[in-house]
Design a protein around this motif. Structure first.
Motif, PDB file in Angstrom:
ATOM      1  N   SER A 122       1.159   9.420  11.006  1.00 18.10           N
ATOM      2  CA  SER A 122       1.619   8.178  10.394  1.00 18.10           C
ATOM      3  C   SER A 122       2.387   7.414  11.451  1.00 18.10           C
ATOM      4  O   SER A 122       2.612   7.914  12.562  1.00 18.10           O
ATOM      5  N   TYR A 139       5.266   6.632   4.774  1.00 22.76           N
ATOM      6  CA  TYR A 139       4.183   6.098   5.574  1.00 22.76           C
ATOM      7  C   TYR A 139       2.866   6.731   5.131  1.00 22.76           C
ATOM      8  O   TYR A 139       2.822   7.886   4.713  1.00 22.76           O
ATOM      9  N   TYR A 140       1.795   5.966   5.236  1.00 26.32           N
ATOM     10  CA  TYR A 140       0.480   6.519   4.952  1.00 26.32           C
ATOM     11  C   TYR A 140       0.171   7.594   5.995  1.00 26.32           C
ATOM     12  O   TYR A 140       0.302   7.370   7.192  1.00 26.32           O
ATOM     13  N   LYS A 183       0.822  -1.201   0.000  1.00 26.29           N
ATOM     14  CA  LYS A 183       0.000   0.000   0.000  1.00 26.29           C
ATOM     15  C   LYS A 183       0.860   1.257   0.000  1.00 26.29           C
ATOM     16  O   LYS A 183       0.534   2.240  -0.633  1.00 26.29           O
ATOM     17  N   GLN A 184       1.954   1.206   0.763  1.00 21.77           N
ATOM     18  CA  GLN A 184       2.858   2.350   0.827  1.00 21.77           C
ATOM     19  C   GLN A 184       4.279   1.842   0.690  1.00 21.77           C
ATOM     20  O   GLN A 184       4.713   0.998   1.459  1.00 21.77           O
ATOM     21  N   GLN A 218      -8.710   3.914   8.203  1.00 21.80           N
ATOM     22  CA  GLN A 218      -8.755   3.685   6.760  1.00 21.80           C
ATOM     23  C   GLN A 218      -9.977   2.862   6.377  1.00 21.80           C
ATOM     24  O   GLN A 218     -10.636   3.148   5.368  1.00 21.80           O
TER      25      GLN A 218
END
Length: 215
Positions: free
Chosen positions: A133, A106-107, A101-102, A206
């Motif tokens: 994050s 960091y998201y 995802k990342q 999320q």
């Protein structure tokens, strides 16, 4: 089929149900107990609010995990065995490729949480986060902090106060209010427990945003 994963026994996992067995916004925390092969794993039965969640055999789930300095990974799996004994666990079989995802960063979750900043034991400033994050955060404050200053931040998440040693990596005037400052902190000492808590919180938020169609 062989799949490539980066986790190790003992790592924390997040479980999300694909088939609607349990509401998607629940925070289901689990742990990798055993790696049987390159597509089969033993996973601890997840717990939600102190209660064991019994996952039926045949359930389809999404497994997420985070590797420091690499990112967040996920894959889909089917529950092929369930043990409800003294040590409750499930055996899962991975059914598609692991996705990242990342990769580099960091998201960053856009969220407003209360934060207090200290220089050792001396209070410096209060504020609220702009984003969060697992590697750091950005917050808005009435007080400017000098670049590279090492501080202790106390961050409130879900009524839990987390104490984290951090370093100021940016400190600028806040564009929406020129009397305030937008400050970025990098976490420099983060225990595994606190890191896991932050990651689980971000995962949960999320899921809520995805359910609302906002991401």
């Amino acid at each position: 089929m062989k799949y490539k994963n980066f986790f190790e026994v003992g790592d924390k996992l997040e479980i999300e149900f694909i088939d609607g067995y349990i509401e998607n916004d629940k925070r289901l925390t689990s742990q990798l107990m055993e790696i049987i092969s390159e597509d089969e794993y033993v996973v601890a039965m997840p717990i939600y609010k102190g209660r064991l969640i019994n996952i039926p055999k045949g359930s389809n789930v999404n497994i997420s995990y985070s590797i420091q300095n690499k990112g967040i990974y996920c894959f889909d799996a089917k529950v092929v065995y369930r043990n409800s004994g003294d040590v409750a666990y499930i055996k899962i079989k991975q059914i598609n490729e692991t996705k990242i995802k990342q990769r580099r960063n960091y998201y960053r979750l856009h969220v407003s949480n209360k934060i207090s900043v200290y220089n050792k034991e001396d209070f410096v400033a209060n504020g609220y986060t702009k984003d969060l994050s697992e590697g750091g955060l950005k917050f808005i404050s009435d007080v400017k902090l000098d670049l590279n200053t090492v501080v202790i931040c106390k961050l409130l998440i879900d009524d839990e106060e987390l104490t984290i040693k951090s370093q100021v990596i940016r400190s600028n005037v806040y564009e929406k209010n020129l009397e305030q400052f937008e400050i970025s902190l990098k976490f420099i000492e983060l225990s595994k427990n606190i890191r896991d808590y932050i990651v689980a919180y971000i995962f949960r938020q999320q899921r809520i945003l995805r359910q609302k169609g906002l991401i």
